[in-house]
Design an enzyme around this catalytic site. Structure first.
Site: not given
Length: 291
Positions: A168, A144, A235, A238
């Site tokens: 996270k 991320r 993103h 990703r």
């Protein structure tokens, strides 16, 4: 209600250790809900029932995607769960409200040629080594943006080709760093004069730790250089990382670990992306696939 939101956000920041981006999203969503309640004359959490929450969500349907509405409901549920634990409520009214079914949208990803063109685009620009290191690392590691911006020099082992990433919820994981990304990072760090392990891995143009907005700008600027017609975010790299691994035969659970997803269901969306590839393989390999 506003006081309850402040206490909840303080809990998220100090005890849950959520990222600043996640904290800002929770706060924004809950403040919008508080404004709706004030308009109804129900400023206290104790006066909120499931009907009020449903009316709020119904109002949102006019201009918000179902995924956005689901995220706002998730924030409301989390707030009331917190108040329940704190003893301010006897029940969570949001638990009686069902989550809207999300639209099934396939994540957009780049093909191999597009990725190659993108990571080579920085050549000749103002900060070519820095920008190439950013692009190569995002694609090579599938991390991320917040994970990249939070990394220090010492988090990357260029010899063994691995990096330590803080994901996270403060969850740490180790990800591989491919040879092209290692070369790009080595060239960039060499240009900086072998910075100390505690220094930020990537710097902005002023010599400070880079932020997510600057990373987004790097991707945007270089996509324009290769004349890409579609809006691409960091993103997207990703998504591209996960899709290319799946198409290359990687196990879904391995991809889950690399992406840092808590649930396999989050990773499974990439199985839909590759359906065209699977059909192509089927048509070529199955004896009864063709007339």
């Amino acid at each position: 209600m506003k006081r309850a939101i402040e206490q909840f956000c303080a809990y998220l920041e100090t005890e849950r250790n959520v990222s600043p981006h996640t904290l800002a999203a929770y706060q924004s969503d809950l403040e919008q809900f508080a404004s709706f309640l004030e308009g109804r004359g129900e400023p206290r959490p104790e006066g909120v029932d499931h009907l009020a929450i449903r009316q709020y969500l119904a109002q949102l349907h006019k201009g918000h995607a179902k995924s956005s509405i689901g995220r706002k409901l998730s924030a409301i549920r989390a707030l009331f769960r917190f108040l329940l634990r704190e003893g301010r409520l006897e029940k969570n009214p949001a638990e009686l409200v069902s989550t809207p079914k999300k639209e099934k949208r396939l994540p957009f990803h780049l093909n191999i040629d597009q990725v190659s063109a993108l990571v080579e685009a920085p050549a000749g620009t103002r900060l070519p080594l820095r920008d190439r290191a950013v692009l190569e690392t995002l694609y090579s590691c599938g991390i991320r943006v917040s994970e990249l911006t939070g990394m220090n020099v010492g988090d990357v082992d260029l010899t063994d080709g691995v990096a330590r990433v803080m994901g996270k919820g403060g969850k740490e994981r180790i990800v591989p760093v491919g040879s092209f990304a290692r070369a790009a990072l080595a060239a960039y760090l060499d240009e900086r004069g072998a910075p100390a392990p505690a220094e930020p891995l990537i710097l902005n143009s002023r010599g400070k730790r880079i932020n997510r907005r600057s990373v987004t700008r790097i991707v945007d600027d270089h996509m324009l250089l290769i004349a890409a017609m579609r809006k691409v975010s960091p993103h997207t790299l990703r998504h591209t990382f996960a899709t290319h691994l799946l198409e290359g035969g990687a196990d879904l659970r391995a991809i889950q670990e690399l992406l840092g997803h808590a649930s396999l269901s989050t990773t499974q969306k990439y199985t839909h992306v590759s359906i065209d590839k699977l059909m192509e393989v089927y048509d070529k390999a199955h004896p009864k696939a063709r007339d």
